[in-house]
Design an enzyme around this catalytic site. Structure first.
Site, short mmCIF file in Angstrom:
data_model
loop_
_atom_site.label_atom_id
_atom_site.label_comp_id
_atom_site.label_asym_id
_atom_site.label_seq_id
_atom_site.Cartn_x
_atom_site.Cartn_y
_atom_site.Cartn_z
N GLU A 57 -17.72 37.73 -28.63
CA GLU A 57 -18.45 37.97 -29.87
C GLU A 57 -19.42 36.82 -30.17
OE1 GLU A 57 -14.17 39.42 -30.86
OE2 GLU A 57 -15.15 38.11 -29.40
N CYS A 80 -10.55 37.98 -33.21
CA CYS A 80 -9.48 37.06 -33.62
C CYS A 80 -9.66 36.64 -35.07
CB CYS A 80 -9.43 35.84 -32.70
SG CYS A 80 -10.91 34.82 -32.69
N SER A 174 1.08 40.86 12.91
CA SER A 174 0.52 41.69 11.83
C SER A 174 -0.99 41.56 11.68
CB SER A 174 1.19 41.32 10.49
OG SER A 174 0.93 39.97 10.16
N ARG A 190 -8.39 39.79 -5.05
CA ARG A 190 -7.89 38.43 -5.27
C ARG A 190 -8.73 37.71 -6.32
NH1 ARG A 190 -6.92 35.97 0.85
NH2 ARG A 190 -4.99 37.15 1.34
N LEU A 210 -4.72 32.62 1.43
CA LEU A 210 -4.68 33.29 0.12
C LEU A 210 -5.87 32.95 -0.77
CD1 LEU A 210 -0.87 32.88 -0.76
CD2 LEU A 210 -2.00 34.71 0.52
N ARG A 213 -12.66 34.69 0.45
CA ARG A 213 -13.64 34.30 1.46
C ARG A 213 -14.81 35.28 1.48
NH1 ARG A 213 -8.65 33.50 3.72
NH2 ARG A 213 -8.71 35.27 5.15
#
Length: 327
Positions: A57, A80, A174, A190, A210, A213
Site C-alpha cells: 500500500e 495493517c 537418480s 525454489r 539446493l 541456478r
C-alpha cells in the site's frame, strides 16, 4: 473501440499478480499486492518490498501521489492497523491519502489487525468491500496464513519419479530422471520458497546444492534445512530434529521439501504437506527405490478425497502435476 470495463475481481487479480513478485523476499512480512484505480485508470501499484518494507500500500500511494485522492485501492490482504518501529499502519496511510474506497481480498488473521484495519477505514468514511477474489488472494498468501493459523510454514513436497513411482535405481542412482525443462521448473519453484529441506540420507548420497541456478534468480536461493535426529547440520544449514519443528525455522512461511523417500513419508504421515508437486518422466525403472516410505495408511478408503489436482503441464518430455491438500 470501447475500452473494457474492469470488475473488482479483475483489479484484485492484478494486485495478486503483483504480490507474487515479493513472495519469499518479503519476510518477515507477507507479500501484499496493491493497485490504486481512479476513473478506470491505474494511478499507483505496489507490492511488499524485500525485507518487508515498504508495504504494498505504501509503495502504491507513493507512486500515485495526489492522484490517490478519491481512488479505489485493491489490496490482497486487509491493511495493517498496528504501528511499528519500521513504519506507520497502512490503514492510516490510506485514510490520510483520501481514498474513497478500499477493496480487500482476505482478512488478516494477525490479532494485531484482524478486522481492526477494516473497522478503522470504515470509521473514516471509506467504503470497504471484502472477500473479493478471496480464494485466489488467500492462495497467494498461503504461507503467511498457514503460519498464522497452524504455527508453521506452508509445505510444498516435490517428487521427481519414473512412471512406476521410483526415484532412483536400486543402487541409488537418480541423476537425472527428469529432463532440463522439468529441472528448470523446480528452480523456479525454489525461488518462491523461503527454505528448502532434505534428510540426512539425501545430503550424504547427493550432496545437493539446493540453490537456484537460473540466470537473474540466483539471489533467490532458499535457506537450506536438514532434518536430522542428531540435530546437527553443515555450516550454513539449519538443523531440525523432526517435521514438527518446522515452525521454529525463523522467517520461513514457504517451505519446500525435496527428499528423500523417508522424509517425504514423514511429512505425509503427519498430514503436514499442503501442496504436492509431482514431476513424472516417461521412463520405467522397475525394481528401484520408491518415492515414498510408509505413510501410515491402513485403509484404502482414507486415501481418497485428500488431494485435488489444480495444475498439470508438459515440461519437455516430462509431466508436472500439482495437487492441493483438501482440508
Amino acid at each position: 473501440m470501447i475500452p473494457a470495463v474492469r470488475s473488482d475481481a479483475d483489479w484484485m487479480r492484478a494486485a495478486i499478480a503483483l504480490a507474487g513478485r515479493g513472495r519469499a523476499l518479503s519476510s518477515p512480512n507477507p507479500s501484499v499486492g496493491c493497485v490504486l484505480v481512479r476513473q478506470g485508470r491505474v494511478t499507483g501499484r505496489g507490492w511488499t518490498a524485500r525485507g518487508g518494507r515498504p508495504h504494498g500500500e505504501a509503495m502504491a500511494l507513493d507512486q500515485a501521489g495526489d492522484s490517490a485522492r478519491g481512488a479505489t485501492a485493491y489490496v490482497t490482504l486487509e491493511p495493517c492497523a498496528h504501528d511499528s518501529a519500521r513504519g506507520p499502519a497502512c490503514a492510516d496511510l490510506l485514510i490520510a491519502a483520501g481514498l474513497a474506497r478500499v477493496v480487500i481480498g482476505c482478512q488478516d488473521p494477525d490479532p494485531r489487525t484482524n478486522g481492526a484495519g477494516i473497522a478503522r477505514l470504515r470509521a473514516a468514511g471509506i467504503t470497504v468491500e471484502t472477500g473479493v477474489a478471496e480464494a485466489e488472494a488467500s492462495a497467494s498468501l498461503a504461507g503467511f496464513l498457514t503460519r498464522q493459523r497452524l504455527g508453521r510454514p506452508f509445505v510444498t513436497l516435490k517428487l521427481a519419479t519414473s512412471l512406476d513411482g521410483q526415484i532412483a535405481l536400486s543402487d541409488g542412482t537418480s541423476r537425472w530422471i527428469t529432463g532440463d525443462a522439468a529441472r528448470a521448473h523446480v528452480h523456479v519453484e525454489r525461488a518462491q520458497h523461503d527454505a528448502i529441506l532434505v534428510g540426512g540420507g539425501t545430503l550424504r548420497a547427493d550432496a545437493p546444492r539446493l540453490d537456484v541456478r537460473l540466470a537473474g534468480l540466483e539471489d533467490r536461493s532458499p535457506r537450506r534445512v536438514l532434518l536430522s535426529r542428531m540435530g546437527d547440520a553443515p555450516p550454513g544449514w539449519t538443523a531440525i530434529a523432526a517435521p514438527e519443528d518446522i515452525g521454529s525455522i525463523e522467517g520461513a512461511d514457504w517451505l519446500m521439501v525435496e527428499g528423500g523417500a523417508e522424509v517425504a513419508a514423514a511429512f505425509l504421515a503427519r498430514d503436514m504437506v499442503d501442496l504436492l508437486l509431482l514431476y513424472r518422466a516417461p521412463v520405467l525403472i522397475g525394481r528401484g527405490r520408491a518415492a515414498l516410505g510408509d505413510i501410515g495408511l491402513t485403509d484404502l478408503a482414507e486415501a481418497h478425497g485428500r488431494w485435488r489436482l489444480d495444475d498439470t503441464r508438459l515440461l519437455g518430455k516430462d509431466r508436472m502435476e500439482s495437487y492441493q491438500r483438501v482440508r
